[in-house]
Design an enzyme around this catalytic site. Structure first.
Site, PDB file in Angstrom:
ATOM      1  N   HIS A  59       0.747  -1.203   0.068  1.00 13.95           N
ATOM      2  CA  HIS A  59      -0.081  -0.053  -0.035  1.00 13.95           C
ATOM      3  C   HIS A  59       0.838   1.278  -0.147  1.00 13.95           C
ATOM      4  O   HIS A  59       0.349   2.387   0.410  1.00 13.95           O
ATOM      5  CB  HIS A  59      -0.710  -0.020   1.124  1.00 13.95           C
ATOM      6  CG  HIS A  59      -0.380   0.023   2.675  1.00 13.95           C
ATOM      7  ND1 HIS A  59      -0.814  -0.849   3.625  1.00 13.95           N
ATOM      8  CD2 HIS A  59       0.962   0.381   2.955  1.00 13.95           C
ATOM      9  CE1 HIS A  59       0.053  -0.446   4.767  1.00 13.95           C
ATOM     10  NE2 HIS A  59       0.970   0.125   4.194  1.00 13.95           N
ATOM     11  N   HIS A  88      10.009  -4.086   4.215  1.00 12.54           N
ATOM     12  CA  HIS A  88      10.559  -2.675   4.284  1.00 12.54           C
ATOM     13  C   HIS A  88      10.779  -2.209   5.790  1.00 12.54           C
ATOM     14  O   HIS A  88      10.331  -2.489   6.520  1.00 12.54           O
ATOM     15  CB  HIS A  88       9.573  -1.760   3.574  1.00 12.54           C
ATOM     16  CG  HIS A  88       8.133  -1.633   4.256  1.00 12.54           C
ATOM     17  ND1 HIS A  88       7.291  -2.727   4.340  1.00 12.54           N
ATOM     18  CD2 HIS A  88       7.420  -0.532   4.283  1.00 12.54           C
ATOM     19  CE1 HIS A  88       5.924  -2.144   4.750  1.00 12.54           C
ATOM     20  NE2 HIS A  88       6.131  -0.848   4.928  1.00 12.54           N
TER      21      HIS A  88
HETATM   22  C1  DHB Z   1       6.335   3.260   2.535  1.00 15.36           C
HETATM   23  C2  DHB Z   1       5.805   2.168   2.674  1.00 15.36           C
HETATM   24  C3  DHB Z   1       4.484   1.961   3.710  1.00 15.36           C
HETATM   25  O1  DHB Z   1       4.159   0.724   3.839  1.00 15.36           O
HETATM   26  C4  DHB Z   1       4.012   3.043   4.298  1.00 15.36           C
HETATM   27  O2  DHB Z   1       3.062   2.881   5.213  1.00 15.36           O
HETATM   28  C5  DHB Z   1       4.695   4.313   4.141  1.00 15.36           C
HETATM   29  C6  DHB Z   1       5.634   4.460   3.068  1.00 15.36           C
HETATM   30  C7  DHB Z   1       7.232   3.406   1.469  1.00 15.36           C
HETATM   31  O3  DHB Z   1       7.789   2.629   1.061  1.00 15.36           O
HETATM   32  O4  DHB Z   1       7.528   4.707   1.211  1.00 15.36           O
HETATM   33 FE    FE Z   2       2.520   1.053   5.658  1.00 13.81          FE
END
Ligand code: DHB
Ligand code: FE
Length: 280
Positions: free
Chosen positions: A12, A193
């Site tokens: 997302h 991430h």
């Molecule tokens: C990003 C990814 C996320 O899941 C989020 O909530 C905010 C930023 C990103 O990769 O920039």
């Molecule tokens: Fe997120």
């Protein structure tokens, strides 16, 4: 009777929403990433679900450190896109399905899941970006949405196994709703991430792809993954993937994988997307 027909999972990442909003999806950086959702957009147009139970997390937009529900269900009529600091996204309001939502809330609570009930809130990128990925840029979203918010922002988030069991209970609840509705359940967030600190930018392709593989074929393994493994292997925000297990738990033992897409990186994050059809 209402029935869950399919599960969809997707990252997302807010930048995906921005790329869509600014018509940049054909640019070099984005082309391959968005191409992985072309099949999905055609499939959704054919499927025409009535309702999506959209499992997502709020990122300190509707909730903050004052109130942190572990599991919350949106029973409202409509939800506006949240202002996340640079103005709300110019996407349609999200239309709820209060009758189904209240029914699911009642069933879950009587089934001993202590849901928080939300009648009014704004929804952030966690909910609106997956809608853009699945439906593009319509004047109105072609589906009603029951938001189901999960705390994955502040320790302790729920376990993957608890998420799975909540998914099973959601399926029971939907199947006891008398109206004839085609319902999809979406799990959003992930994949690997980390947005801050010395490990910012961490992506773990091997781990993510094994998760995608096992989501279809060996989900029992995924139910047992401890929080510390998500943190160590997928970065501090990889824990968002427990939300995919709510979706998977709702589908039951037999699923057919219809579509899969994995792309790195988008922003700081691994984009993962899968569609699973529920089989009897
Ligand atoms: C990003 C990814 C996320 O899941 C989020 O909530 C905010 C930023 C990103 O990769 O920039
Ligand atoms: Fe997120």
């Amino acid at each position: 009777m209402a029935r869950i027909t399919a599960g969809v999972a997707s990252s997302h990442i807010p930048l995906l929403g921005l790329a869509s909003d600014l018509n940049k999806t054909g640019e070099d950086y984005w082309r391959a990433c968005f191409a992985g959702y072309d099949w999905t957009k055609r499939w959704e147009a054919e499927q025409r679900p009535d309702v999506v139970i959209l499992v997502y997390n709020d990122h300190a937009s509707a909730f903050d450190m004052k109130i942190i529900p572990t599991f919350a269900i949106g029973c409202g009529e409509r939800y506006k896109p949240a202002d996340e600091g640079w103005g709300p996204r110019h996407v349609p309001d999200v239309i709820g399905h209060p009758d189904l939502a209240w029914h699911v809330a009642q069933c879950l609570i009587l089934d001993e899941f202590d849901m928080t009930i939300i009648n009014e809130m704004d929804v952030d990128h966690g909910l609106t970006v997956p809608l853009s990925m699945m439906f593009g840029k319509p004047a109105e979203w072609p589906v009603r949405v029951v938001p189901l918010a999960v705390n994955v922002v502040t320790y302790p988030p729920p376990t993957g196994n608890r998420c799975w069991k909540l998914g099973e209970a959601i399926a029971r609840a939907v199947e006891s709703f008398p109206e004839d509705l085609n319902v999809q359940i979406w799990g959003t967030g992930g994949m690997s991430h980390q947005l801050q600190g010395p490990r910012a930018g961490l992506i773990n392709k091997e781990w993510d792809n094994r998760f995608l593989e096992d989501l279809t074929a060996n989900p029992e393994r995924l139910r047992q993954i401890p929080h510390i493994e998500y943190l160590r292997e997928t970065g501090s925000e990889g824990i968002e993937m427990v939300m995919w297990l709510i979706m998977r738990g709702a589908l039951g033992a037999n699923v057919k994988e219809l579509h899969r897409h994995y792309h790195v990186p988008a922003s700081n994050t691994a984009v993962g997307h899968i569609i699973l059809e529920k089989r009897p």
